[in-house]
Enzyme design. Sequence first.
Site, mmCIF file in Angstrom:
data_model
loop_
_atom_site.group_PDB
_atom_site.id
_atom_site.type_symbol
_atom_site.label_atom_id
_atom_site.label_comp_id
_atom_site.label_asym_id
_atom_site.label_seq_id
_atom_site.Cartn_x
_atom_site.Cartn_y
_atom_site.Cartn_z
ATOM 1 N N ARG A 286 0.852 -1.202 0.000
ATOM 2 C CA ARG A 286 0.000 0.000 0.000
ATOM 3 C C ARG A 286 0.887 1.252 0.000
ATOM 4 O O ARG A 286 0.604 2.230 -0.668
ATOM 5 C CB ARG A 286 -0.962 0.020 1.195
ATOM 6 C CG ARG A 286 -1.656 1.375 1.355
ATOM 7 C CD ARG A 286 -2.871 1.377 2.290
ATOM 8 N NE ARG A 286 -2.716 0.549 3.454
ATOM 9 C CZ ARG A 286 -1.956 0.839 4.521
ATOM 10 N NH1 ARG A 286 -1.276 1.971 4.582
ATOM 11 N NH2 ARG A 286 -1.884 0.002 5.544
ATOM 12 N N TYR B 170 -16.906 17.098 -15.051
ATOM 13 C CA TYR B 170 -17.409 15.720 -15.081
ATOM 14 C C TYR B 170 -18.363 15.532 -13.894
ATOM 15 O O TYR B 170 -18.049 15.936 -12.768
ATOM 16 C CB TYR B 170 -16.213 14.751 -15.000
ATOM 17 C CG TYR B 170 -16.605 13.344 -14.695
ATOM 18 C CD1 TYR B 170 -17.471 12.633 -15.529
ATOM 19 C CD2 TYR B 170 -16.135 12.700 -13.553
ATOM 20 C CE1 TYR B 170 -17.847 11.330 -15.235
ATOM 21 C CE2 TYR B 170 -16.496 11.399 -13.258
ATOM 22 C CZ TYR B 170 -17.358 10.727 -14.102
ATOM 23 O OH TYR B 170 -17.736 9.442 -13.797
ATOM 24 N N ASP C 161 -7.647 18.918 -14.417
ATOM 25 C CA ASP C 161 -7.979 17.571 -14.864
ATOM 26 C C ASP C 161 -7.596 17.494 -16.341
ATOM 27 O O ASP C 161 -8.232 18.103 -17.193
ATOM 28 C CB ASP C 161 -9.477 17.317 -14.648
ATOM 29 C CG ASP C 161 -9.883 15.879 -15.002
ATOM 30 O OD1 ASP C 161 -9.184 15.265 -15.838
ATOM 31 O OD2 ASP C 161 -10.887 15.401 -14.464
ATOM 32 N N LYS D 98 -8.878 6.365 -19.036
ATOM 33 C CA LYS D 98 -9.195 6.888 -20.360
ATOM 34 C C LYS D 98 -7.974 6.771 -21.277
ATOM 35 O O LYS D 98 -7.506 5.678 -21.515
ATOM 36 C CB LYS D 98 -9.702 8.330 -20.215
ATOM 37 C CG LYS D 98 -10.797 8.482 -19.138
ATOM 38 C CD LYS D 98 -12.015 7.662 -19.469
ATOM 39 C CE LYS D 98 -13.174 7.725 -18.491
ATOM 40 N NZ LYS D 98 -13.000 8.014 -17.113
HETATM 41 C C1 LIG Z 1 -12.710 14.218 -17.047
HETATM 42 C C2 LIG Z 1 -12.852 13.088 -16.069
HETATM 43 N N1 LIG Z 1 -12.251 13.177 -14.882
HETATM 44 C C3 LIG Z 1 -12.358 12.185 -13.963
HETATM 45 C C4 LIG Z 1 -13.100 11.044 -14.202
HETATM 46 C C5 LIG Z 1 -13.227 9.981 -13.152
HETATM 47 O O1 LIG Z 1 -12.374 8.907 -13.425
HETATM 48 P P1 LIG Z 1 -12.652 7.387 -13.009
HETATM 49 O O2 LIG Z 1 -13.876 6.939 -13.728
HETATM 50 O O3 LIG Z 1 -11.394 6.680 -13.409
HETATM 51 O O4 LIG Z 1 -12.855 7.378 -11.532
HETATM 52 C C6 LIG Z 1 -13.736 10.909 -15.437
HETATM 53 C C7 LIG Z 1 -14.537 9.709 -15.744
HETATM 54 O O5 LIG Z 1 -15.235 9.647 -16.709
HETATM 55 C C8 LIG Z 1 -13.609 11.965 -16.396
HETATM 56 O O6 LIG Z 1 -14.204 11.900 -17.592
#
Ligand SMILES: Cc1ncc(COP(=O)(O)O)c(C=O)c1O
Length: 383
Positions: free
Chosen positions: A51, A103, A175, A200
């Site tokens: 961890r 998001y 992000d 992604k």
């Molecule tokens: C722009 C963006 N940030 C964060 C996330 C969250 O990521 P995760 O689904 O890996 O938790 C997503 C998920 O679709 C996203 O599109």
Amino acid sequence: MDLAGKGFATRAVHGGGPPDPATGAVVPPISLATTFEQEAVGKPLAYEYSRSGNPTRAALEAHLATLEGASHGFAFASGLAAEDAILRLVAAGEHVLLPDDAYGGTIRLAVHVHAPAGLVVDTVDLTDREAVAAAWRPGTRMVWVETPSNPWLHIVDIEAISAQAHDRGALVVVDNTFATPALQNPLALGADVVVHSTTKYLGGHSDVVGGFVATRDDELAERLGFLQNAAGAVPGPLDCYLVHRGAKTLPLRMARHSENAAAVADLLAEHPAVGRVLYPGRPDHPGHAVAERQMSAYGGMVSIRLAGGEAAALEVCRRTELFTLAESLGAVESLIEHPGRMTHASVAGTGNEVPDDLVRLSVGIEDVDDLLADLRQALDGLR
Ligand SMILES: Cc1ncc(COP(=O)(O)O)c(C=O)c1O
């Protein structure tokens, strides 16, 4: 090997360390051990417990940090786990500004998990500098940027918002999931922290869920490393291996995603069933000039608003064949979805709701003519 000064594609292939010194293996071994022998009591070698640190995870963290131009990187079990750690940098009673088109899961995390624990959260249109200034409070400690945003593809000027936030003593988090470090480098533009859903483009093959945080700030890194271990939302070694492998081809994939998406956006803009195309690569996009400055290409995400409203949006999602109807984005295969009813359902009925005529496309790396034919048949068939 010293990768300083090497090109992005070289860092993408070789980042994360030299061949394994024990065996010469050219990819990092998937190190499944949870615990590591110690030389003496309280004297671990490189690792003690997985961890806190694991060799496969360390290779991934070094790899992605190199790509973001960061000195510190932390891998998490998901993008939202990574975001959760970042939001914990802000104390109860302090204020975070989020984009009003973030998001949906990011807004849900801030509003329904952190706000009940004392965080003060506001959402604002980050493309409007005056609105940002008006939303500012004495306790504002963090501005959260998502650019291009999901699913609106809005573009925020990272350099300008960083200057505005730093003048007032707030941290800037970007992000970078949609652009990836292949197309945009937020730390070089002044941001303090970069976050990714590695689920992604970084993973890139729809086979692993993960998150990542990078920074150049030693003090923030210490706190993030503490949170990673103390809260424990770490990825397993196999997941780390998959993201590491995926990221090696990131520049190639992003170039092809961007090329295909530009052609898709052009086709959609010509089609009478489409009311509006949202793609930052198009000169008619309101954020195009900023995107041109801060991105090297415009990425693989395209959103459209259907002239026929929700019924047409749902029908086009049903009619595509190569574009698979599914959540998520950023992998080799093309996907289509209805954010209002799918990925962004958690913000339905709020001011952050996505309109029901909006469809989001994650344009993959297939032959572009096949993608265009699929979209043409889906749109031509709308009644
Ligand atoms: C722009 C963006 N940030 C964060 C996330 C969250 O990521 P995760 O689904 O890996 O938790 C997503 C998920 O679709 C996203 O599109």
